[in-house]
Every structure is written in structure tokens, then in C-alpha cells.
Design an enzyme around this catalytic site. Structure first.
Site, mmCIF file in Angstrom:
data_model
loop_
_atom_site.group_PDB
_atom_site.id
_atom_site.type_symbol
_atom_site.label_atom_id
_atom_site.label_comp_id
_atom_site.label_asym_id
_atom_site.label_seq_id
_atom_site.Cartn_x
_atom_site.Cartn_y
_atom_site.Cartn_z
ATOM 1 N N ASN A 7 53.382 53.980 -49.739
ATOM 2 C CA ASN A 7 52.235 53.563 -48.861
ATOM 3 C C ASN A 7 52.824 52.288 -48.188
ATOM 4 O OD1 ASN A 7 50.268 52.545 -47.717
ATOM 5 N ND2 ASN A 7 48.688 52.609 -49.370
ATOM 6 N N LYS A 14 53.662 49.755 -51.500
ATOM 7 C CA LYS A 14 53.078 50.473 -52.806
ATOM 8 C C LYS A 14 53.992 51.556 -52.941
ATOM 9 C CE LYS A 14 48.676 48.301 -52.377
ATOM 10 N NZ LYS A 14 47.284 48.826 -51.349
ATOM 11 N N ARG A 91 52.285 58.051 -47.603
ATOM 12 C CA ARG A 91 50.749 57.899 -46.653
ATOM 13 C C ARG A 91 50.998 57.453 -45.611
ATOM 14 N NH1 ARG A 91 45.730 53.939 -48.317
ATOM 15 N NH2 ARG A 91 44.315 55.232 -46.909
ATOM 16 N N HIS A 180 40.439 57.826 -44.971
ATOM 17 C CA HIS A 180 40.205 58.277 -46.312
ATOM 18 C C HIS A 180 40.215 59.651 -46.746
ATOM 19 C CE1 HIS A 180 37.675 54.236 -46.995
ATOM 20 N NE2 HIS A 180 39.065 54.010 -47.041
ATOM 21 N N LEU A 209 34.210 54.210 -51.884
ATOM 22 C CA LEU A 209 33.512 53.056 -51.933
ATOM 23 C C LEU A 209 34.489 52.014 -52.126
ATOM 24 C CD1 LEU A 209 29.704 53.759 -52.837
ATOM 25 C CD2 LEU A 209 30.605 53.839 -50.552
ATOM 26 N N GLY A 210 35.450 51.516 -51.522
ATOM 27 C CA GLY A 210 36.339 50.227 -51.784
ATOM 28 C C GLY A 210 36.097 49.271 -50.938
ATOM 29 N N ASN A 211 37.100 48.214 -50.705
ATOM 30 C CA ASN A 211 36.982 47.390 -49.638
ATOM 31 C C ASN A 211 36.723 47.785 -48.467
ATOM 32 O OD1 ASN A 211 37.629 44.869 -50.958
ATOM 33 N ND2 ASN A 211 39.605 45.213 -51.256
ATOM 34 N N GLY A 212 37.401 49.114 -48.010
ATOM 35 C CA GLY A 212 37.002 49.613 -46.757
ATOM 36 C C GLY A 212 35.860 50.729 -47.728
ATOM 37 N N ARG A 241 34.037 44.524 -43.174
ATOM 38 C CA ARG A 241 33.860 45.112 -41.911
ATOM 39 C C ARG A 241 32.209 45.310 -41.707
ATOM 40 N NH1 ARG A 241 37.960 49.765 -42.990
ATOM 41 N NH2 ARG A 241 39.813 48.475 -43.524
ATOM 42 N N GLU A 385 44.927 59.032 -54.920
ATOM 43 C CA GLU A 385 45.411 59.334 -53.588
ATOM 44 C C GLU A 385 47.023 59.461 -53.740
ATOM 45 O OE1 GLU A 385 43.564 57.020 -50.031
ATOM 46 O OE2 GLU A 385 43.087 55.966 -52.148
#
Ligand code: ADP
Length: 426
Positions: A7, A14, A91, A180, A209-212, A241, A385
Site C-alpha cells: 500500500n 505499508k 492496493r 473502501h 468506520l475508521g478514520n475515513g 472530514r 483488506e
């Protein structure tokens, strides 16, 4: 197969090195602060957990070399040589309308990805750098790409078109793409497996539901609507956001408040959401602590977050004429039972009934917190993911090999589109 999942962001890579047959992570880690004065590297395998600071990693090519050298290192590594890497799975963020499934990366695919840069200027250039760097460091190793947008390419026009003059879509490709996708598809598949049914029989709402954060309506295995839009800014309230907004507000900020385009962009993407509303933090753990201390702004922020999510659940109930399963995933969806409780509360008329005690059970895997009488199954499912990317990569390679062993190298984008769309539709 041993698959290196990458990623690649602007200043970080990552990675997870996954054995797709055993579904096992052999090594993982991250290279951070690429291109800065000193970079960071962490590498975890069964043998070792090491962190290096103050190393110099000037670019993505050096970053991927560092990863591959460590995978083969006699002290910390898990393989003997590059031949033990069967494929690289990337990714990739934005595949536009070109990619409705995962692809084997060829020169033509990279050209098509370049065409999508204008749709994702913050992500696609770095994804491409990562692909090119991998080709340099691991020549001859097949590279595959799994797009965040691809799963949502099944959305019907009524869901993906904005009510702008049509030419903004036809000429400029302005439409809902959704993001996502890998996570939504993975947890939907896991949910179907858990209830012992085929995806074809189910109407599933997945909340990542994560940071984004985004929510998707999945009808018979296909994404039919999702909350993120042309960019990941639309939809739910997120860490920083704003999500849904009257489109006239940014104009008002520029014309009446005298803000610059960059300032507006910063506010909408980096200073809004939970951080903006609470005036404390984008991190739900901090919000929870503040709520315990009776901080009113933190309580209000959480209430707004939950309210927006509930509205989407109601909307997707209408879109699919019912819901069989709701899945909560991502850092918040997986670890915040109070949020799951607030979302599922007072939805009895939709047949949603949760078991309060079960919802608080600490469970690393899938947690079913539905009440016995609930018509809708309520599940917490950890997303993965990287594993999904590894599985998609394996599927592409196996399928292409069977279909076309000799001409494998020459498959073009269109063929991939046809061949691989099915991967997502199973
Ligand atoms: P990303 O979108 O960056 O992949 P994650 O899915 O890992 O992020 O989610 C990160 C967020 O999850 C954190 O910012 C935090 O708000 C939330 N989170 C993580 N652990 C917990 C927890 N135990 N309780 C509440 N929220 C949590």
C-alpha cells in the site's frame, strides 16, 4: 502462493507478506517518512520485531528494496530468494470507470491509471510510483492491482449520477465512484459465510468506520449505493472530514468569508468531522474519555456522527426494500460497542434488535450481537483488506494461467475487465 501486498502512499509503504493458501501473514511492517531527512522502518516476522530509525530512504524504489532485502535476510527474513515471492498485490485507490475488478498490471494498465490521476491526484501518482518501483526491484514477479473503487462499479446510474448537467459526467467523468471497496466486499463475504448463505440471497449494509468512513448497500453481492462519492469527502461524518454538506457552503466560505481555495480544502478534509465538532480530537477513544468527563461538545459530536449513520441505514433499507445483515467494521466499528449500540437503538420498526450484553463481549473475530428476535443480523467483523488483496491477486493469476497460459503477458485492460469483474461478483 506467497504474495507481497503493498500500500504505497506519498511518504509511506505499508506491506504484508501473505501466504494465500494458509491465509497467514509471514511478515509485515511499514516504511515511513520516505524522502525526508531520516526515515523509519518497522519489520515484524515470527523471528523478530525490529524498528529502525534514522535510516535514509530517498524514494519508493529504495523503500521496496529495503522490504525485499529484509524478507530475504538470514536473521529476520522468511524466504531464501526473490523466487519465493510469487506475486505482488498493490492496493490502488482510483480506477475510475476503467476498472471494475482487480487486474494484472501491464503497461496499458499503468497508462490507464495515469489517466485516472486527475480523479485522485493525492493517491494515484504514489500508487504508480510503487508499481514502477516494484517492477524495478522484483523484475519478472507478476504484479496485480486491486482498486478501492472497483467494487462499486456495479452501482446503477440512479445511484452514481449527480443531478448536474449531464455533460459533467459524460465529458468530465464527475460521478459517484465510492471507496473502501475492498473492505466492504471482504466483510460482506465474511458475513455471508458466517450466516451460511450465498451473497446472492442477501441484502447487506456494511459500515466501514475508521478514520475515513463509508457505508455501502450490497444487494445480492453487488454494491448498489455507497456514501463516498466523487472523492472520499462525501457521506458520513469522519475523523477530520465533514461528509455531506450543502454544496453552496464552500462557495460561501470563499466569497463571503474570504477564504482561499486551499483553506477551504483544509477545513473540509482536515479540520472538520469529529475533530471540528468536538474541538478536541478526531480519535474516538479520546471522544469517549471526554464524554465520561461530561464534555458536551464531545457528546454532541458523537450524536451527530451516529445520526448521520442512522439516516444512511434508513436510506439503504429503502434502496434494497429491507436489510438482512448490518456489518460494523474498521477501527471504530470493531472497537466501539457504545457506538454500535447508539446506531442500532430505536430502529425496532426496521426489525433491528440488538443484545446489549453480547454487544460488549470482547471478541477478536466475528461478533454476532443480534437479539434472538431481530429480523436483521447485526455483526461486528474485523476487516482485512490485505488478505483480500492477496486473495484477489491469487485469483487473477490462477484464472489467467488457466485461460491463457501462453498469452498471459499480453492480456490488455479490456480483457482484464471482462475476466476479473467476475471475481467481485461471485
Ligand atoms: P484507518 O481508516 O486509518 O485505516 P482504522 O480503521 O484503523 O483507521 O481506525 C482508526 C480509528 O479507530 C481511530 O482514529 C479511532 O478513532 C478508532 N479506534 C481505534 N480503537 C478504538 C477503540 N478501542 N475505541 C474507539 N475507537 C477506536
Amino acid at each position: 502462493m506467497n504474495i507481497l501486498v503493498l500500500n504505497c502512499g506519498s511518504s509511506s509503504i505499508k506491506f504484508q507478506f501473505i501466504n494465500s493458501d494458509k491465509k497467514e501473514v509471514l511478515a509485515k511492517g511499514i516504511v515511513e517518512r520516505i524522502g525526508e531527512e531520516s526515515s523509519l522502518f518497522s519489520f515484524i516476522s515470527e523471528k523478530i520485531e525490529k524498528r529502525k530509525q534514522k535510516i535514509i530512504v530517498e524514494n519508493h524504489t529504495q523503500g521496496i528494496k529495503l522490504i525485499s532485502d529484509n524478507l530475504m535476510d538470514s536473521r529476520c527474513g522468511v524466504i531464501q530468494s526473490k523466487d519465493d515471492i510469487d506475486a505482488v498485490g498493490h492496493r490502488l485507490v482510483h480506477g475510475g470507470e476503467e476498472f471494475s475488478g482487480s487486474v494484472r498490471i501491464t503497461g496499458r494498465v499503468i497508462d490507464k491509471m495515469r489517466e485516472c490521476i486527475k480523479l485522485a491526484p493525492l493517491h494515484n501518482p504514489h500508487n504508480i510510483k510503487g508499481v514502477e518501483a516494484s517492477q524495478k526491484i522484483l523484475p519478472g514477479v507478476p504484479q496485480c492491482g486491486v482498486f478501492d473503487t472497483a467494487f462499486h462499479q456495479t452501482m446503477p446510474k440512479k445511484a452514481f449520477l449527480y443531478a448536474l448537467p449531464l455533460e459533467y459526467y459524460t465529458k468530465h467523468k464527475i460521478r459517484r465512484y465510492g471507496f473502501h471497496g475492498t473492505s466492504h466486499y471482504y466483510v460482506a463475504k465474511e458475513a455471508a459465510r458466517y450466516v451460511g448463505k450465498s451473497l446472492d440471497e442477501l441484502r447487506i449494509v456494511t459500515c466501514h468506520l475508521g478514520n475515513g468512513a463509508s457505508i455501502t448497500a450490497i444487494d445480492k453481492g453487488k454494491s448498489v449505493d455507497t456514501s463516498m462519492g466523487f472523492t472520499p469527502l462525501e457521506g458520513l461524518v469522519m475523523g477530520t472530514r465533514c461528509g455531506d454538506l450543502d454544496p453552496a457552503i464552500p462557495l460561501y466560505m470563499i466569497e463571503t468569508l474570504g477564504m482561499t481555495r486551499q483553506e477551504v480544502n483544509d477545513v473540509l478534509n482536515k479540520k472538520s468531522g469529529m475533530l471540528g465538532l468536538s474541538e478536541i480530537s478526531n480519535d474516538m477513544r479520546v471522544i469517549e474519555e471526554e464524554i465520561e468527563k461530561k464534555n458536551q461538545k464531545a457528546s454532541d459530536a458523537l450524536e451527530i456522527y451516529v445520526y448521520r449513520l442512522k439516516k444512511y441505514i434508513g436510506a439503504y433499507y429503502a434502496v434494497m426494500d429491507g436489510i438482512d445483515i448490518i456489518v460494523f467494521t474498521g477501527g471504530i466499528g470493531e472497537n466501539m460497542p457504545i457506538l454500535r449500540e447508539m446506531v442500532c437503538n430505536d430502529l425496532t420498526s426496521l426489525g433491528i434488535l440488538f443484545d446489549k450484553e453480547k454487544n460488549y463481549i470482547k471478541e477478536d473475530g466475528i461478533l454476532d450481537f443480534s437479539d434472538e428476535d431481530s429480523k436483521v443480523k447485526l455483526l461486528k467483523i474485523p476487516t482485512n483488506e490485505e488478505l483480500m488483496i492477496a486473495m484477489e491477486t491469487e485469483a487473477i493469476l490462477k484464472k489467467s494461467e488457466i485461460q491463457n497460459p501462453k498469452q498471459f503477458q499480453s492480456l490488455n485492460v479490456q480483457n482484464y475487465k471482462k475476466n476479473t469483474t467476475k471475481n467481485f461478483r461471485k
